[in-house]
Design a protein around this motif. Sequence first.
Motif, PDB file in Angstrom:
ATOM      1  N   GLN A 119       0.754  -1.081  -0.175  1.00  0.00           N
ATOM      2  CA  GLN A 119      -0.030  -0.045  -0.177  1.00  0.00           C
ATOM      3  C   GLN A 119       0.960   1.376  -0.061  1.00  0.00           C
ATOM      4  O   GLN A 119       0.620   2.068  -0.773  1.00  0.00           O
TER       5      GLN A 119
ATOM      6  N   ALA B 283       1.778   6.406  -6.848  1.00  0.00           N
ATOM      7  CA  ALA B 283       0.694   7.524  -7.574  1.00  0.00           C
ATOM      8  C   ALA B 283       0.844   8.843  -7.091  1.00  0.00           C
ATOM      9  O   ALA B 283       0.538   9.671  -7.834  1.00  0.00           O
ATOM     10  N   ARG B 284       1.576   9.043  -5.906  1.00  0.00           N
ATOM     11  CA  ARG B 284       1.711  10.452  -5.562  1.00  0.00           C
ATOM     12  C   ARG B 284       2.662  11.128  -6.523  1.00  0.00           C
ATOM     13  O   ARG B 284       2.512  12.556  -6.967  1.00  0.00           O
TER      14      ARG B 284
ATOM     15  N   ASP C  77       0.757   4.090  -3.045  1.00  0.00           N
ATOM     16  CA  ASP C  77       0.353   5.440  -2.858  1.00  0.00           C
ATOM     17  C   ASP C  77       1.550   6.217  -3.106  1.00  0.00           C
ATOM     18  O   ASP C  77       1.535   7.332  -3.775  1.00  0.00           O
TER      19      ASP C  77
END
Lengths: 432, 432
Positions: free
Chosen positions: B224, B231-232, B228
């Motif tokens: 995760q 993607a950021r 995350d």
Amino acid sequence: MKPNDLPSSPSTPATASPWTLARRAERMNPSVIRELLKLTERPGIISFAGGLPSPDTFPIEAMREACDRVLLEDGRSALQYAASEGYGPLREWVAASLPWAVDPAQVLITTGSQQGLDLVAKVLIDSGSRVLVETPTYLGALQAFAPMEPQIEGVASDTGGVDVDALLQQLGAGDDQPESMERRRLLTLDLDPVSSPAAAPRFLYVLPNFQNPTGRSMGLARRQALVDAAARVGLPLVEDNPYGDLWFDQPPPAPLTALNPEGCIYLGSFSKILAPGLRLGFMVAPAGIYPKLLQAKQAADLHSPSFNQRVVAEVLKDGFLDRHVPTIRALYKRQCQAMLAALRTEMAGLDVQWNEPDGGMFLWVRLPEGMNATELLPKAVEHGVAFVPGSAFYADHADPRTLRLSFVTATVEQMGVGIAALARAIREQHTA
Amino acid sequence: MKPNDLPSSPSTPATASPWTLARRAERMNPSVIRELLKLTERPGIISFAGGLPSPDTFPIEAMREACDRVLLEDGRSALQYAASEGYGPLREWVAASLPWAVDPAQVLITTGSQQGLDLVAKVLIDSGSRVLVETPTYLGALQAFAPMEPQIEGVASDTGGVDVDALLQQLGAGDDQPESMERRRLLTLDLDPVSSPAAAPRFLYVLPNFQNPTGRSMGLARRQALVDAAARVGLPLVEDNPYGDLWFDQPPPAPLTALNPEGCIYLGSFSKILAPGLRLGFMVAPAGIYPKLLQAKQAADLHSPSFNQRVVAEVLKDGFLDRHVPTIRALYKRQCQAMLAALRTEMAGLDVQWNEPDGGMFLWVRLPEGMNATELLPKAVEHGVAFVPGSAFYADHADPRTLRLSFVTATVEQMGVGIAALARAIREQHTA
């Protein structure tokens, strides 16, 4: 968890794509033919478009027996990882089947001969490299070369294949300056690999037997002239020969590679003499570049399916092709003759030209002056017949009047109906 | 005609080679592992080197039945050319088998998952592009990426996989500057594709389950965090999952792609759950880049063998894997436990470290300080055992003390003998 559960911040809106494509992706395009096939596979359409071998020629029974025997006797090896070079007995069969002295060590089994084109492109083409092709040429080769970002140039060609004098002129190596190419090649060796347009081409891609798309063949004199000229100016040849076994009355002359093995890469295929769904082909390459082609193969898919290679080797045993291939030749000859007869009947009074191939799968048609084959296609499909417009097969300067007809997918019975429909479409379009 | 009959002139000595290799060919190298395999396939050598699945797991009988049925019922289609995307029912099976919502239209059948890596490289890597990989990483991925001439960088990794904080630091996007990567990416869009070292990486290649070569896995929290962070900062992920089904006691957490399908390409394989000799794998890609991957596939080999695809689809029917894969898991667990038990016994008193994988095919060993696994190998082969030195698996900064052991090729009975031989080689080399 679903994508929209992903925490998103104002700086990364959910619609922002993180992907950046490589520059070469711009050169990739869907195959005109494969897109066309989707259109023309509607029921009721007689297709002269795709180059699909007649499934009547697939040796289904021999395949069943071979699959069973390979799995029973050798299943653990047939289903395991294997050498990137290919299955030894199949490489030996290939070497022995070719009409010049081939060491099995120079044979590389490929995932269809299309993969051979991909490997050639990776190993020989830099961004900006000149690559020469016939006019017109095989569309799949243009697609395989394009991602490596070459400058592809068509070489003037006539009904006998590559025009050797025009080739030498294009290379700046006419009769009066036989050494200039070689000199130029040596001079450019230390330059940036992003070659200037005048740099020596990396190779000429040529399909001497029953060419795709035209169906034309090169005679022995032309072959010898091409090989001599290429050797003189230091131009490598990539020879593609998927159709050479599909002759009607007499086998074609020796491959270019037989005339100068060190100057040629030779590509062959089992798709037209056994079945394309196995995806097996081969290449024969000089010892100096074989290792790089092998490394490119290893990186591309490790090896071609070991199961398929063993099944094909099993099918090929005991001279199977000596019995099988004559049946394919006879079928395609009948289908070609039926298409030619229908053309003579149905195109009467139209200024339509076509050639009469000595083998292979295709013939080449030229429409009356002012017509455009791409514009004709929708009309033809309305009438229930499909073909491939010729323009897809040109590296440059496409002749919009040309189109390719395949005579291997439709049956003898369908030829008259299909060609009559094509003639009706031409008449309508011509007078429109 | 023989090659030496070729007319040669003084300007073209027979020894002159006309071939000019592409610059990228310098990046191609023979696989260390494949070269090693040749060395270690001598009779009497117990091989912990290659990642060859146990042939005991190959479903030979199911294959025989499926081949027969496919050829009898569907031979004409199974042996014909087919769509580049792959066989419809197989694509549907793949989509349905994955633990997130996958549209079959996003599934591309590949000639082994190695081909997926080749296609990713062609579509996403320009010369000079940064590409990130784990430390260490799968050798075949390094080989597949290299011809497209990227700058490959290792990302610091620990026993739980990619170190996400270190990744963000490497990207210049630590906690205090979360937007810098995205900004930098946008700024570089118009620049020459030969990127400067500080440009945004095209993707991070990651193998979260029972990684090759280490056998390590990423836990859910780490997954995760990685998704995350990626993607950021706008970092695409290429997730490779050939071993995910080979868990011993419990299945691994959800794939990275399940956590953000639009930001990931997912690669899968039938090699480890059915058989590698079929050369069938698949990729799942976001709709925005799928068409380019498909075009690259088409140019590479037209399509994966239609026969193999239909045979596999036939084998997979009626929940075959639900019965078959547990037998593979049980076998590999027994073999892994036997290797671990032998390591505990035989390495006693030596400062040798290893991990205990929860599945897959490999474990990772670190030799005592000052030792070098590459130098140990010939000694080990003398003692009758082979492994792969770890240095082959690093993009940069290789740890010479590491080596990879495969526990799937040798039998339970061979584990004790092989590990004892390895321990003897280590003791001799250590005191030499």
